[in-house]
Design an enzyme around this catalytic site. Structure first.
Site, PDB file in Angstrom:
ATOM      1  N   PHE A 120       0.861  -1.182   0.000  1.00 30.15           N
ATOM      2  CA  PHE A 120       0.000   0.000   0.000  1.00 30.15           C
ATOM      3  C   PHE A 120       0.893   1.225   0.000  1.00 30.15           C
ATOM      4  CE2 PHE A 120      -3.105   3.013   1.831  1.00 30.15           C
ATOM      5  CZ  PHE A 120      -4.201   2.735   1.025  1.00 30.15           C
ATOM      6  N   GLY A 128       3.730  12.048   6.749  1.00 29.85           N
ATOM      7  CA  GLY A 128       3.598  10.876   7.599  1.00 29.85           C
ATOM      8  C   GLY A 128       2.127  10.724   7.927  1.00 29.85           C
ATOM      9  N   GLY A 239      -6.444  -0.897  10.740  1.00 30.24           N
ATOM     10  CA  GLY A 239      -4.998  -0.961  10.827  1.00 30.24           C
ATOM     11  C   GLY A 239      -4.489  -0.725  12.229  1.00 30.24           C
ATOM     12  N   ARG A 240      -5.087   0.214  12.936  1.00 23.30           N
ATOM     13  CA  ARG A 240      -4.636   0.517  14.292  1.00 23.30           C
ATOM     14  C   ARG A 240      -4.970  -0.604  15.270  1.00 23.30           C
ATOM     15  NH1 ARG A 240      -6.228   7.000  13.894  1.00 23.30           N
ATOM     16  NH2 ARG A 240      -4.422   7.500  12.581  1.00 23.30           N
ATOM     17  N   GLN A 276      10.851 -11.176  45.339  1.00 22.16           N
ATOM     18  CA  GLN A 276       9.625 -10.404  45.146  1.00 22.16           C
ATOM     19  C   GLN A 276       9.744  -9.351  44.041  1.00 22.16           C
ATOM     20  OE1 GLN A 276       7.929  -7.419  48.109  1.00 22.16           O
ATOM     21  NE2 GLN A 276       6.604  -9.195  48.531  1.00 22.16           N
ATOM     22  N   GLY A 336      18.659  -9.794  32.776  1.00 21.56           N
ATOM     23  CA  GLY A 336      19.930  -9.204  33.156  1.00 21.56           C
ATOM     24  C   GLY A 336      20.835  -9.035  31.956  1.00 21.56           C
ATOM     25  N   GLY A 337      22.121  -9.258  32.146  1.00 19.10           N
ATOM     26  CA  GLY A 337      23.081  -9.082  31.062  1.00 19.10           C
ATOM     27  C   GLY A 337      22.792  -9.951  29.861  1.00 19.10           C
ATOM     28  N   GLU A 360       1.099   3.429  11.403  1.00 24.94           N
ATOM     29  CA  GLU A 360      -0.367   3.548  11.448  1.00 24.94           C
ATOM     30  C   GLU A 360      -0.787   4.755  12.292  1.00 24.94           C
ATOM     31  OE1 GLU A 360      -2.678   2.094   9.796  1.00 24.94           O
ATOM     32  OE2 GLU A 360      -1.553   0.488   8.844  1.00 24.94           O
TER      33      GLU A 360
END
Length: 377
Positions: A120, A128, A239-240, A276, A336-337, A360
């Site tokens: 499209f 935009g 679309g949204r 926790q 983490g890492g 969109e």
């Protein structure tokens, strides 16, 4: 929401397809793009024309079924889900609602089967969210039009076999001078200027296009001349809502990976889920995902009813896209890492979900739409 049998069947089909056809080959698709074979299999599974009548090769399902499938495919890969989205809506939706019988007979079988993809072509380098500001020109010359102009950020711009192109046919009429065309991309005037290198969604092609004296037969006009902007914007809500479903799929995948990791990884003598801080983070992630899913399913239900759904669609898209970025980031934090490494899934997911608050209609635009709707009660 309680799903009917067809909705559950399509959801299950999409989930199985994601798990058996996409995830095992995800690294390949990230590096070289989704293959023609994969797209054909998606068509065979009924995923490329979910809301299209079976007479034309579609599944004949409603919009709720479509967005449920979108979540499942997006949970495996956002880029492939976006190819599926572009083909289903706006391309097939616009052809269904505005195409002539000859155009439907010409394009539906290839598009619903996955043999051919649609793109499209609306957005331009200088536009935009302001779709009415396009400048691509389509000049009528006898029994054909000549198109000149450029487009930007076009999903499947290179691999698509057919394009819906939005262009100005009468610059003196403003918004009423915009028309749409549905036409094959093997036209010598259709040129891919660049295939963009992107942060995420690397399995699909996002292209800059140029139309250089592109001769298009008048029979390729989609709908009536001057009705193009309405056709282009008609599927905004759809679309949204689909973007919200994509966002939920990506967030869900990140959450599930983090939950599994939190039960396996040990620190201070116990699984980190037993701490926790980690457990509460995952609880928040799960809650946010459920809330976003409820929003997009509600919006889809309103859309299926035929009632205006612009506000509901914008709310779903705004909330889900913001949520997905937060959840993916929290999933990375849980790893983490290791989460920062490409060997683990959450780095890719975080790259993929970032765009949902942009395409969109940016989330700033969604807030504007919602604010305006608040005064229209």
């Amino acid at each position: 929401m309680i799903l009917n049998e067809q909705q559950r069947m399509i959801q299950d089909t999409a989930r199985r397809f994601a798990q058996t056809e996409i995830l095992p080959n995800l690294k390949q698709y990230e590096e070289t793009g989704a293959t023609k074979e994969l797209l054909a299999k998606m068509g065979q599974a009924g995923l490329m024309g979910i809301c299209i009548d079976p007479e034309w090769g579609g599944a004949g399902a409603n919009f709720i079924a479509y967005v449920l499938a979108m979540e499942e495919i997006s949970a495996a890969d956002g880029g492939i889900a976006n190819l599926m989205a572009a083909n289903n809506s706006p391309v097939l939706a616009a052809l269904r609602d505005h195409g002539s019988e000859a155009q439907k007979a010409r394009f539906f079988p290839a598009l619903t089967s996955g043999e051919m993809l649609g793109c499209f072509a609306l957005t331009e380098p200088h536009t935009g969210s302001d779709a009415a500001a396009i400048t691509t020109r389509a000049e009528r010359r006898g029994d054909h039009y000549v198109l000149n102009g450029t487009k930007q950020f076009i999903t499947a711009g290179r691999r698509a076999g057919v394009a819906i192109i939005v262009a100005v046919t009468d610059p003196n009429l403003g918004k009423r001078g915009i028309s749409t065309f549905i036409t094959p991309t093997d036209n010598s005037g259709y040129r891919v200027v660049a295939e963009e290198a992107k942060l995420g969604h690397r399995s699909n092609d996002t292209c800059a296009l140029a139309f250089e004296d592109m001769v298009v037969p008048a029979t390729d006009l989609l709908g009536e001349e001057g009705r193009g902007l309405g056709i282009a914007l008609a599927n905004l809500s759809a679309g949204r809502i689909a973007v919200a479903a994509q966002a939920v799929g990506g967030a869900r995948a990140a959450y599930e990976a983090a939950l599994a990791y939190a039960q396996e990884r040990e620190a201070f003598g116990k699984a980190i889920f037993e701490h926790q801080a980690v457990a509460f983070r995952l609880a928040d992630m799960a809650t946010q995902i459920e809330a976003a899913r409820a929003l997009y399913l509600h919006a889809a239900q309103v859309h299926d009813s035929g009632a205006p759904s612009l506000k509901e669609a914008s709310m779903a898209k705004l909330f889900a896209s913001d949520m997905a970025e937060k959840v993916a980031s929290d999933a990375l934090q849980t790893f983490g890492g290791y989460g920062y490494l490409e060997d683990f899934p959450v780095a890719k997911i975080l790259r993929d979900v970032r765009v949902y608050s942009i395409y969109e209609g940016t989330n700033d635009i969604q807030k504007l739409v919602i604010a305006r709707a608040l005064l229209d009660r």
